[in-house]
Scaffold this motif. Structure first.
Motif, mmCIF file in Angstrom:
data_model
loop_
_atom_site.group_PDB
_atom_site.id
_atom_site.type_symbol
_atom_site.label_atom_id
_atom_site.label_comp_id
_atom_site.label_asym_id
_atom_site.label_seq_id
_atom_site.Cartn_x
_atom_site.Cartn_y
_atom_site.Cartn_z
ATOM 1 N N MET A 1 92.680 42.566 46.460
ATOM 2 C CA MET A 1 91.744 41.494 46.091
ATOM 3 C C MET A 1 91.500 41.522 44.583
ATOM 4 S SD MET A 1 91.166 39.993 48.887
ATOM 5 C CE MET A 1 92.557 40.610 49.831
ATOM 6 N N ARG A 2 91.294 40.380 44.031
ATOM 7 C CA ARG A 2 91.002 40.318 42.607
ATOM 8 C C ARG A 2 89.555 40.682 42.341
ATOM 9 N NH1 ARG A 2 93.917 35.490 39.701
ATOM 10 N NH2 ARG A 2 95.814 35.365 40.925
ATOM 11 N N LYS A 3 89.321 41.187 41.149
ATOM 12 C CA LYS A 3 87.937 41.435 40.738
ATOM 13 C C LYS A 3 87.237 40.100 40.503
ATOM 14 C CE LYS A 3 89.357 44.276 37.584
ATOM 15 N NZ LYS A 3 89.432 45.067 36.344
ATOM 16 N N THR A 4 85.960 40.031 40.852
ATOM 17 C CA THR A 4 85.214 38.807 40.551
ATOM 18 C C THR A 4 84.616 38.936 39.151
ATOM 19 O OG1 THR A 4 83.146 39.674 41.425
ATOM 20 C CG2 THR A 4 84.584 38.505 42.980
ATOM 21 N N LYS A 5 84.167 37.824 38.623
ATOM 22 C CA LYS A 5 83.557 37.823 37.289
ATOM 23 C C LYS A 5 82.224 37.085 37.387
ATOM 24 C CE LYS A 5 85.088 37.316 32.549
ATOM 25 N NZ LYS A 5 86.008 36.702 31.589
ATOM 26 N N PRO A 6 81.175 37.619 36.755
ATOM 27 C CA PRO A 6 79.842 37.012 36.914
ATOM 28 C C PRO A 6 79.668 35.723 36.101
ATOM 29 C CG PRO A 6 79.700 38.870 35.431
ATOM 30 C CD PRO A 6 81.131 38.814 35.904
ATOM 31 N N ILE A 7 80.319 34.685 36.582
ATOM 32 C CA ILE A 7 80.298 33.382 35.906
ATOM 33 C C ILE A 7 79.468 32.432 36.757
ATOM 34 C CG2 ILE A 7 81.754 31.466 35.117
ATOM 35 C CD1 ILE A 7 82.338 34.113 33.637
ATOM 36 N N ARG A 8 78.620 31.658 36.093
ATOM 37 C CA ARG A 8 77.702 30.785 36.819
ATOM 38 C C ARG A 8 77.647 29.405 36.179
ATOM 39 N NH1 ARG A 8 72.913 31.862 39.914
ATOM 40 N NH2 ARG A 8 71.156 30.491 39.471
ATOM 41 N N ILE A 9 77.775 28.385 36.999
ATOM 42 C CA ILE A 9 77.521 27.030 36.510
ATOM 43 C C ILE A 9 76.005 26.877 36.500
ATOM 44 C CG2 ILE A 9 77.776 24.555 36.977
ATOM 45 C CD1 ILE A 9 80.466 25.184 38.306
ATOM 46 N N VAL A 10 75.403 26.901 35.313
ATOM 47 C CA VAL A 10 73.938 26.926 35.266
ATOM 48 C C VAL A 10 73.319 25.540 35.348
ATOM 49 C CG1 VAL A 10 73.711 29.151 34.103
ATOM 50 C CG2 VAL A 10 73.928 27.085 32.735
ATOM 51 N N ALA A 11 74.032 24.541 34.844
ATOM 52 C CA ALA A 11 73.478 23.186 34.919
ATOM 53 C C ALA A 11 74.589 22.171 34.726
ATOM 54 C CB ALA A 11 72.406 22.978 33.849
ATOM 55 N N MET A 12 74.369 20.989 35.257
ATOM 56 C CA MET A 12 75.349 19.912 35.092
ATOM 57 C C MET A 12 74.640 18.619 34.690
ATOM 58 S SD MET A 12 78.056 20.533 38.228
ATOM 59 C CE MET A 12 79.266 19.439 37.454
ATOM 60 N N GLY A 13 75.399 17.707 34.126
ATOM 61 C CA GLY A 13 74.865 16.390 33.782
ATOM 62 C C GLY A 13 75.914 15.337 34.050
ATOM 63 N N LYS A 14 75.497 14.080 34.053
ATOM 64 C CA LYS A 14 76.488 13.023 34.259
ATOM 65 C C LYS A 14 76.070 11.745 33.552
ATOM 66 C CE LYS A 14 74.593 11.215 38.587
ATOM 67 N NZ LYS A 14 74.717 11.126 40.031
ATOM 68 N N TYR A 15 77.020 10.871 33.360
ATOM 69 C CA TYR A 15 76.735 9.538 32.852
ATOM 70 C C TYR A 15 77.675 8.555 33.539
ATOM 71 C CZ TYR A 15 76.122 5.432 30.023
ATOM 72 O OH TYR A 15 75.856 4.142 29.620
ATOM 73 N N LEU A 16 77.088 7.506 34.071
ATOM 74 C CA LEU A 16 77.892 6.468 34.712
ATOM 75 C C LEU A 16 77.558 5.119 34.086
ATOM 76 C CD1 LEU A 16 77.398 7.721 38.363
ATOM 77 C CD2 LEU A 16 79.581 7.671 37.139
ATOM 78 N N TYR B 1 83.014 33.904 39.708
ATOM 79 C CA TYR B 1 84.335 33.266 39.677
ATOM 80 C C TYR B 1 85.294 34.215 40.368
ATOM 81 C CZ TYR B 1 88.903 32.512 37.325
ATOM 82 O OH TYR B 1 90.234 32.341 37.030
ATOM 83 N N PHE B 2 86.040 33.703 41.339
ATOM 84 C CA PHE B 2 87.041 34.534 42.016
ATOM 85 C C PHE B 2 88.416 34.391 41.354
ATOM 86 C CE2 PHE B 2 83.928 33.679 45.399
ATOM 87 C CZ PHE B 2 83.658 34.975 45.815
ATOM 88 N N LYS B 3 88.888 33.177 41.270
ATOM 89 C CA LYS B 3 90.215 32.980 40.686
ATOM 90 C C LYS B 3 90.488 31.502 40.409
ATOM 91 C CE LYS B 3 94.109 32.782 43.010
ATOM 92 N NZ LYS B 3 95.279 33.091 43.829
#
Lengths: 331, 331
Positions: free
Chosen positions: A1-16, A181-183
């Motif tokens: 198994m691959r090592k995981t990495k402590p990556i987080r999507i903390v916030a998102m935004g959008k425009y339409l 993040y896994f991969k």
């Protein structure tokens, strides 16, 4: 198994930009009523009026920054992941960055990553490799797309399928969070390189020698061949992607696919007997927004509560090239 | 100090189209004899006849593969680092990959990285982050540029300055070698975003509404303002770049700068009292080849023996955006 990495999507935004219903589109271009929904699965899409890629991208980015309670001072890189752009030169990320608050105070590097429809996924994968909690703590990824300019109205399939829009995400290195993040992995199958293309507008058919022609300067896809290639390569891609993880398509919580087409979307669900609701869809309300589709769909699912913190999410899709790619994360 | 990473440029390749001397260019466009060399510092450049970005890039890549005695089977990613391109869609890397031997046997991912003139440098930096000796052992980076299409002949400065060409590098994770990657860093100064631009050809001034116009569809640079901004920001960039290394501009062996312009090149030497020969130049023989300039100059120096294994090399430059960036390696 691959090592995981402590990556987080903390916030998102959008425009339409402005919404354009399929009924309105059908009336404008004299299509049979109901054609768009029946063949493309799109009921509504958004189309620019005065907006441009940079403007939409900057608005999405600014919203993400506000939600994260961060400013440009906290950002270590701006990545633009797009298939379309404002200018041939400079790159799109520089244009976006130059529209953000405090743009001149912070010389944050601005780079573009282009794997057409998979650009957000590739950018997320690259960001996950860069982020280390030291010189890279927070990366801003923006996907802002204008599909409507490169559409030939005579081609009903693309006319009804595509939409414009932008989404942004702030991705951070955060050891205190459960997110990870896994991969990420991508395959480029050169058998399909010319199945999706805009032939004019680059150096190959330069506009000096080739004046505007909706045939040459619009997006063309050989839908049937593309679907055949996708069906042929999907099992290999899925198998290889998951073989060094502890998950399968059936044990993850959410698939956030590129909203490529109605038939393309149904491939996942049909082939892999997935639980209803696993595959997230925004095709009906936004159409195919090129690289902005995946982050727009992710954000929609988060806002609807159908993706929650801790969920194992597979962001994946196909792109011109022809590529299949994905990133596996714990949101 | 930062940790080093065992990254090695194992082989490089190049492709140059037909040579065009400044004398020939001056005659063709009725410029005063000697103007090009005097003002742009360019005696010769190469200009495509029937070539296109993909073709030149694939030829350079194939040469690099042969020198490394590798095939596509050994490559884990193809990165195209360019400012110019064959088609708006798909990305350039997919076009290059589809022209390589054994393209259909190996679904190597093909992605583009664009930071205009710094694209090779950014691609090398990204490759250094990805390479780990496990799933990423060898990455092929290609920079292939056609500047000649986006030139307004009425603008003598750009007409005489730019050239076409391609270069490729295979970058590997190799713990047995002495080579290494120290760091990469870029700053994007948004004050200069619009100082270098091709205004037409993207979504902002779309070709449907803006037919070909050499003014709109050619590269424009505000040379004086650009040079002023470069002079202003260079000390900060150099200081911040080297502060967490054990080197300075005066203790490294080679600077491989972007061949931006005659005046731009002289900035380094003048300001930092560098040993003669430290700054590598190909401006005179190739002109400014956008992102291909740095790898072409590196390869030339390696072939001439003026960069040897073990040398500490700083690949750096400016780019539209406006950015300054570099990568420090032990070759």
């Amino acid at each position: 198994m691959r090592k995981t990495k402590p990556i987080r999507i903390v916030a998102m935004g959008k425009y339409l930009p402005q919404a354009v219903s399929s009924a309105a589109l059908e009336e404008k271009y004299e299509l049979p009523k109901g054609w768009a929904m029946k063949y493309s699965g799109v009921e509504n899409r958004h189309i620019i009026t005065t907006e441009y890629n940079g403007l939409m991208g900057a608005k999405a980015a600014q919203q993400a920054l506000e939600k994260a309670q961060l400013t440009l001072a906290d950002i270590d890189m701006v990545i633009s992941g797009n298939g379309t752009y404002d200018y041939p030169i400079p790159n799109q990320a520089s244009i976006i960055k130059a529209l953000l608050d405090e743009k001149n105070q912070y010389p944050v590097p601005a780079i573009d990553i282009d794997s057409t429809c998979l650009s957000f996924v590739t950018a997320l994968d690259m960001a996950a490799h860069l982020l280390n909690g030291e010189n890279y703590k927070n990366i801003l990824i923006v996907s802002t797309e204008i599909a409507s300019k490169g559409i030939n109205p005579a081609n009903w399939e693309t006319l009804t399928l595509f939409g414009d829009g932008a989404a942004a995400a702030i991705v951070s290195y955060d050891e205190s969070a459960d997110s990870c993040y896994f991969k990420g992995q991508q395959f480029t199958y050169s058998e399909g390189t010319h199945l999706t293309i805009i032939e004019g507008g680059g150096n190959k058919n330069f506009f000096k020698d080739h004046p505007y022609d909706p045939e040459l300067h619009s997006f063309k896809m050989q839908g049937k061949q593309l679907l055949r290639l996708t069906k042929q390569k999907l099992p290999e891609f899925i198998e290889k992607f998951f073989e060094d993880t502890s998950y399968t398509l059936n044990t993850i919580d959410a698939i956030v696919p590129h909203q490529a087409s109605k038939l393309g979307l149904s491939l996942f669900t049909k082939r892999y007997q997935l639980k209803p609701g696993t595959v997230k869809e925004t095709l009906r309300k936004y159409g195919n927004c090129i690289a902005a589709s995946i982050p727009l769909t992710l954000l929609d699912a988060i806002e609807a509560g159908s993706i929650q913190r801790g969920d194992i999410c597979f962001l994946a899709g196909t792109s011109a090239g022809f590529s299949m790619g994905g990133v596996l994360i714990r949101y």
